[in-house]
Design a protein around this motif. Structure first.
Motif, mmCIF file in Angstrom:
data_model
loop_
_atom_site.group_PDB
_atom_site.id
_atom_site.type_symbol
_atom_site.label_atom_id
_atom_site.label_comp_id
_atom_site.label_asym_id
_atom_site.label_seq_id
_atom_site.Cartn_x
_atom_site.Cartn_y
_atom_site.Cartn_z
ATOM 1 N N GLU A 216 1.001 -0.948 0.703
ATOM 2 C CA GLU A 216 -0.206 -0.068 0.417
ATOM 3 C C GLU A 216 0.827 1.556 -0.208
ATOM 4 O O GLU A 216 0.822 2.289 -0.299
ATOM 5 C CB GLU A 216 -0.953 0.097 1.060
ATOM 6 C CG GLU A 216 -2.331 1.242 1.237
ATOM 7 C CD GLU A 216 -2.753 0.700 -0.289
ATOM 8 O OE1 GLU A 216 -3.473 1.142 -0.716
ATOM 9 O OE2 GLU A 216 -3.568 -0.531 0.095
ATOM 10 N N ALA A 217 1.915 1.604 0.586
ATOM 11 C CA ALA A 217 2.940 2.091 0.442
ATOM 12 C C ALA A 217 3.483 2.320 -0.750
ATOM 13 O O ALA A 217 3.817 3.499 -1.645
ATOM 14 C CB ALA A 217 3.917 1.998 2.157
ATOM 15 N N ASP A 218 3.742 1.502 -1.148
ATOM 16 C CA ASP A 218 4.186 1.750 -2.544
ATOM 17 C C ASP A 218 2.953 2.230 -3.448
ATOM 18 O O ASP A 218 3.441 3.235 -4.478
ATOM 19 C CB ASP A 218 4.629 0.242 -3.652
ATOM 20 C CG ASP A 218 5.785 -0.527 -2.696
ATOM 21 O OD1 ASP A 218 6.713 0.407 -2.482
ATOM 22 O OD2 ASP A 218 5.915 -1.725 -3.336
ATOM 23 N N TRP A 219 1.679 1.619 -3.877
ATOM 24 C CA TRP A 219 0.539 2.251 -3.895
ATOM 25 C C TRP A 219 0.802 4.328 -3.886
ATOM 26 O O TRP A 219 0.509 5.278 -4.405
ATOM 27 C CB TRP A 219 0.259 1.584 -4.008
ATOM 28 C CG TRP A 219 -2.011 2.349 -4.817
ATOM 29 C CD1 TRP A 219 -2.734 2.784 -3.745
ATOM 30 C CD2 TRP A 219 -1.984 2.611 -6.493
ATOM 31 N NE1 TRP A 219 -3.533 3.272 -4.924
ATOM 32 C CE2 TRP A 219 -3.661 3.055 -6.191
ATOM 33 C CE3 TRP A 219 -1.839 1.818 -7.364
ATOM 34 C CZ2 TRP A 219 -3.658 3.427 -7.768
ATOM 35 C CZ3 TRP A 219 -1.980 1.711 -8.770
ATOM 36 C CH2 TRP A 219 -3.083 2.702 -8.405
ATOM 37 N N GLU A 220 1.140 4.222 -2.237
ATOM 38 C CA GLU A 220 0.912 5.462 -2.375
ATOM 39 C C GLU A 220 2.569 6.579 -3.305
ATOM 40 O O GLU A 220 1.919 7.711 -3.325
ATOM 41 C CB GLU A 220 0.595 6.057 -0.766
ATOM 42 C CG GLU A 220 -0.414 5.289 -0.257
ATOM 43 C CD GLU A 220 -2.223 5.836 -0.650
ATOM 44 O OE1 GLU A 220 -1.531 7.219 -1.047
ATOM 45 O OE2 GLU A 220 -2.653 5.359 -1.152
ATOM 46 N N ARG A 221 2.794 6.191 -3.295
ATOM 47 C CA ARG A 221 4.100 7.117 -4.136
ATOM 48 C C ARG A 221 4.067 7.091 -5.463
ATOM 49 O O ARG A 221 3.959 8.129 -5.945
ATOM 50 C CB ARG A 221 5.819 6.169 -3.934
ATOM 51 C CG ARG A 221 6.099 5.981 -2.693
ATOM 52 C CD ARG A 221 7.835 5.052 -2.505
ATOM 53 N NE ARG A 221 8.309 6.110 -3.608
ATOM 54 C CZ ARG A 221 9.091 5.666 -4.593
ATOM 55 N NH1 ARG A 221 8.864 4.370 -5.172
ATOM 56 N NH2 ARG A 221 9.449 5.883 -5.204
ATOM 57 N N ILE A 222 3.003 7.028 -6.060
ATOM 58 C CA ILE A 222 2.612 6.543 -7.171
ATOM 59 C C ILE A 222 1.368 8.225 -7.925
ATOM 60 O O ILE A 222 0.585 8.122 -7.050
ATOM 61 C CB ILE A 222 1.626 5.670 -8.094
ATOM 62 C CG1 ILE A 222 2.662 4.292 -8.011
ATOM 63 C CG2 ILE A 222 2.151 5.658 -9.247
ATOM 64 C CD1 ILE A 222 1.968 3.436 -7.981
ATOM 65 N N LYS A 223 2.079 9.142 -7.920
ATOM 66 C CA LYS A 223 1.217 10.324 -8.621
ATOM 67 C C LYS A 223 -0.013 9.226 -9.457
ATOM 68 O O LYS A 223 0.312 9.372 -10.814
ATOM 69 C CB LYS A 223 2.033 11.206 -9.295
ATOM 70 C CG LYS A 223 1.152 12.546 -9.522
ATOM 71 C CD LYS A 223 0.952 13.302 -8.414
ATOM 72 C CE LYS A 223 0.152 14.599 -8.697
ATOM 73 N NZ LYS A 223 -0.400 15.033 -9.374
ATOM 74 N N ARG A 224 -0.698 9.995 -8.971
ATOM 75 C CA ARG A 224 -2.201 9.544 -9.749
ATOM 76 C C ARG A 224 -3.373 10.434 -9.888
ATOM 77 O O ARG A 224 -3.835 10.583 -8.934
ATOM 78 C CB ARG A 224 -2.557 8.562 -9.762
ATOM 79 C CG ARG A 224 -3.573 7.826 -8.302
ATOM 80 C CD ARG A 224 -2.957 6.171 -8.010
ATOM 81 N NE ARG A 224 -4.076 6.355 -6.270
ATOM 82 C CZ ARG A 224 -2.947 6.243 -5.255
ATOM 83 N NH1 ARG A 224 -1.582 6.579 -5.424
ATOM 84 N NH2 ARG A 224 -3.660 6.407 -4.007
#
Length: 329
Positions: free
Chosen positions: A276-284
């Motif tokens: 989930e932390a990885d996902w939050e790093r993605i600017k979207r």
């Protein structure tokens, strides 16, 4: 350009040997870079080379040290095409006053300047020259054509930031052109040569994947300082692109797409082992928000964000604060 090349030039100058600077090392003098510039030609680099002496060695030595230290610095070139006009005082009621002296002695020069505004040159520049030498820190020059009779060119002494475009979509093609124009090194990745063509991506390194999908993406390794834009055609391989980017812990990763699609990609990204932390790093969605809709407009939005990320990366909080204050923000 390499620090070894710069050190070699300095050594030759100190030994009294003639040097010949090459547009391969100083691409601001290439025919491509000067296309449409009626005042400067690649021959001007030869003229500057011929005028170099041992007194210019410290300039190249300082440039070599800047590269070794990772300094935010440039090697600059003063190119004079009309000495009389260059030396004339052309101050008016609009421009800042620089005294009664124009551009020093009206001769060309090679110089070093870094973001701290340290200048190294063989001759003492005039106040007007200093103003324009410092301006190359805006890369390559905000006011290089401001005064008659001369112009200014420069090459950065630091590496370009690499942007990976995952997918050869229409938006990616537009991003490629704009990103290259503002100084990024661009790598475009896709599996279809019809989309990943030289015509669509003339300024990018192109990586063609086999297999009709993005499975071979794992054979590629970005650097930790790279940026990744996930722009696959039809969003079909966005999950693979996002997982690849966060796995390699790149500096920036952004993905284009609507909220509903992103929710689906979220589940697929986590199912492939990301956190989930990885996902939050993605600017979207990727890019600055200002109503962009078409591929070209979206590219402006995306590249504007890339420029902002690069600005934040390169400059200290103190330097950014000074810049923001100068803009009245």
């Amino acid at each position: 350009m390499s620090k070894e090349t710069l050190a070699g030039i300095a050594a030759d100058l100190r030994a009294g040997r003639a040097v010949e600077l090459s547009s391969a090392d100083f691409p601001c003098f290439s025919a491509e870079a000067l296309k449409g510039n009626m005042h400067v030609s690649p021959d001007d680099l030869g003229k500057l080379s011929a005028a170099l002496t041992a007194e210019d060695a410290p300039t190249f030595e300082r440039a070599a040290r800047a590269m070794a230290e990772g300094d935010l610095a440039w090697l600059g070139f003063k190119v004079v095409f009309d000495p009389a006009a260059a030396q004339a005082n052309t101050d008016n009621e609009v421009t800042k006053k620089y005294g009664d002296t124009g551009s020093a002695d009206g001769a060309g020069m090679v110089f070093f300047c870094n973001d701290a505004k340290e200048i190294v040159s063989a001759r003492t520049p005039s106040p007007r020259d200093v103003f324009q030498m410092k301006d190359i820190t805006r890369g390559p020059g905000m006011h290089n054509e401001q005064f008659d009779g001369l112009t200014w060119l420069s090459v950065p002494l630091f590496n370009q930031v690499r942007v990976w475009l995952l997918g050869a979509s229409d938006a990616a093609a537009e991003v490629s052109a704009l990103a290259a124009h503002v100084g990024f090194a661009v790598t475009a990745v896709d599996y279809d040569p019809a989309y990943l063509s030289p015509e669509r991506f003339p300024d990018a390194e192109r990586v063609l994947l086999d297999g009709g999908n993005f499975d071979e993406l794992d054979k590629l390794t970005p650097a930790s300082g790279d940026y990744v834009c996930v722009l696959t055609r039809g969003h079909m391989f966005d999950p693979e692109g996002c997982v690849w980017a966060v796995k390699h812990n790149v500096r920036y990763v952004g993905m284009m797409g609507c909220k509903g699609k992103n929710s689906t990609v979220h589940d697929l990204v986590l199912a492939r082992g990301a956190s989930e932390a990885d996902w939050e790093r993605i600017k979207r969605p990727i890019g600055l928000k200002f109503g962009a809709k078409t591929p070209a407009e979206l590219a402006i939005s995306i590249v504007a964000e890339l420029v902002d990320v690069r600005y934040t990366q390169r400059y200290s909080p103190e330097a950014r604060a000074r810049h923001e204050e100068s803009l009245g923000r």
